[in-house]
Design an enzyme around this catalytic site. Structure first.
Site, short mmCIF file in Angstrom:
data_model
loop_
_atom_site.label_atom_id
_atom_site.label_comp_id
_atom_site.label_asym_id
_atom_site.label_seq_id
_atom_site.Cartn_x
_atom_site.Cartn_y
_atom_site.Cartn_z
CB CYS A 22 1.06 -4.93 5.35
SG CYS A 22 1.73 -6.58 5.06
CG HIS B 67 -0.21 -0.13 2.52
ND1 HIS B 67 0.38 0.92 3.18
CD2 HIS B 67 0.00 -1.24 3.30
CE1 HIS B 67 0.94 0.50 4.30
NE2 HIS B 67 0.71 -0.81 4.40
#
Length: 439
Positions: free
Chosen positions: A414, A401
């Protein structure tokens, strides 16, 4: 002249007629006595060398000398005339065998019957067969031949069968310590450097000869305008261990510009130009080449992916791309097949913590709500959202992301990429791209 020819023809014809008369009136010569006795002339004038009784299978009774067996030829044809006539077996009247007699094995001594062999005889009859007399003695030895007399066993040279070790005391007495160079063990630093060099990890000081040659070859290809070949030559050395710091700087100083020019510029260095037809959209074209339409729009400067002027030539890239994520080095590298295609700095978060393995991009979104620990929720589009404006699902709650920080990634989430670079990652990796995570 004509009279002479007529007379010659008349003489010739008379000669032929006389020869024919002589051959017809001359009686035949008498047959030899040994042949005449077998010739039978009946009243009808027919003759035969064999009696009719042989043809019908009947034998004429007579003496043993007059009988003729099928297994023995007539005397005088195959034997010497002086030899006595052979005596054949006495003829046997034909008999009809019963079924039991036909199935029974042949008796001993029936070799003269059909379908019998030596295997049907008893062992004692086989041994009773007369054999050729074997020689009783060796041929005489030629006394004139030279004779060889072997010498004694000790006449051959031999090596001693005992080995004596040198006396250590006598050897030590002959050793001169003033000669030669004394042995000294290597220093610890030298030993460590030697061990590191043998393993290919020279602490950044040893040069990789293969990479040195590859850089020289890539520079030559670049001068010839073969940029794709130069990029392929150097791509295999990316991430290779045992490369010095100076060589790594030279490698990356060539890989990044080559990838930018070969893959992301408008120059047609990978595929032939694609000419858009009247009813095509950029979305449909990109789907056929397995790349996101955003990538083709960024490369070709297309503002509207739906409406593209017919006849426009587009720079094409055939995907899909793949990504290699190094959690320890905190870098994500892109590859187009075997070609190096750029790299991005990343940060590793714990929501959730990524695990090594091979994954596939399953979904892509430009806005995604963030669900943090303890029920924390940050809506999509919020400046505080750790996902930023790009979210790529890898399955198992793992994802790649963007970031709430536009210039650098953060450890929230993450696998994070800087906010300003998240659009490029989103445009390069398509749904179905392979992502390898390693430490």
């Amino acid at each position: 002249m004509q009279t002479i020819k007529t007379a010659a023809i008349v003489v010739l014809m008379l000669t032929v007629l006389y020869g024919g008369y002589v051959s017809m009136t001359t009686p035949p010569e008498p047959l030899p006595e040994e042949i005449e006795e077998y010739l039978v002339i009946d009243e009808g004038g027919s003759s035969s060398l064999i009696d009719d009784s042989f043809i019908t299978g009947e034998m004429v009774p007579g003496t043993a000398d007059d009988a003729l067996s099928l297994s023995q030829p007539p005397a005088g044809l195959f034997e010497d005339a002086a030899a006595p006539p052979a005596v054949g077996p006495s003829p046997q009247p034909p008999t009809t065998a019963t079924a039991t007699e036909m199935l029974a094995p042949p008796s001993q001594g029936n070799l003269s019957l059909p379908n019998t062999s030596f295997a049907d005889l008893a062992p004692n009859e086989i041994s009773a067969t007369p054999e050729r007399e074997a020689p009783r003695a060796l041929p005489p030895v030629d006394s004139a031949a030279p004779s060889i007399t072997p010498g004694p066993a000790d006449s051959y040279a031999s090596t001693p069968n005992q080995f004596a070790l040198p006396d250590p005391s006598s050897v030590a007495g002959q050793f001169d310590s003033s000669k030669g160079i004394p042995f000294a063990p290597p220093a610890e630093s030298d030993s460590a450097a030697s061990s590191t060099s043998a393993n290919g990890q020279a602490g950044g000081d040893e040069a990789n000869l293969g990479l040195t040659n590859a850089i020289a070859a890539a520079d030559e290809l670049y001068q010839k305008g073969q940029l794709k070949e130069a990029l392929a030559t150097l791509s295999v050395f990316y991430g290779m261990p045992g490369i010095s710091a100076d060589q790594e700087q030279q490698l990356m100083g060539r890989l990044d510009p080559l990838a930018r020019e070969v893959i992301y510029s408008r120059r047609h260095l990978l595929e032939q130009p694609y000419k858009v037809s009247g009813s095509e959209s950029l979305v449909e074209i990109a789907k056929g080449y397995k790349v996101p339409w955003q990538l083709l729009a960024n490369i070709n400067g297309v503002d509207d992916p739906v409406t593209v002027l017919p006849g426009t030539e587009l720079k094409m890239v055939r995907g899909p791309f793949r990504a290699d994520v190094d959690l320890n080095g905190k870098v994500m590298t892109m590859f187009l097949g075997d070609l190096y295609a750029g790299r991005f700095e990343i940060e590793v978060g714990k929501e959730p913590s990524p695990t090594p393995g091979e994954f596939t991009v399953q979904d892509k979104q430009t806005s995604r709500t963030f669900y943090g620990p303890a029920g924390k929720t940050i809506p999509a589009g919020s400046p505080e959202n750790p996902y930023g404006n790009a979210w790529l699902d890898l399955g198992g709650q793992l994802c790649i992301h963007g970031s709430s920080n536009t210039v650098k990634p953060t450890d929230d989430g993450c696998i994070s990429v800087a906010g300003d670079l998240a659009d490029d990652v989103f445009a390069i990796l398509s749904q179905g791209s392979t992502v390898t995570i390693r430490r």
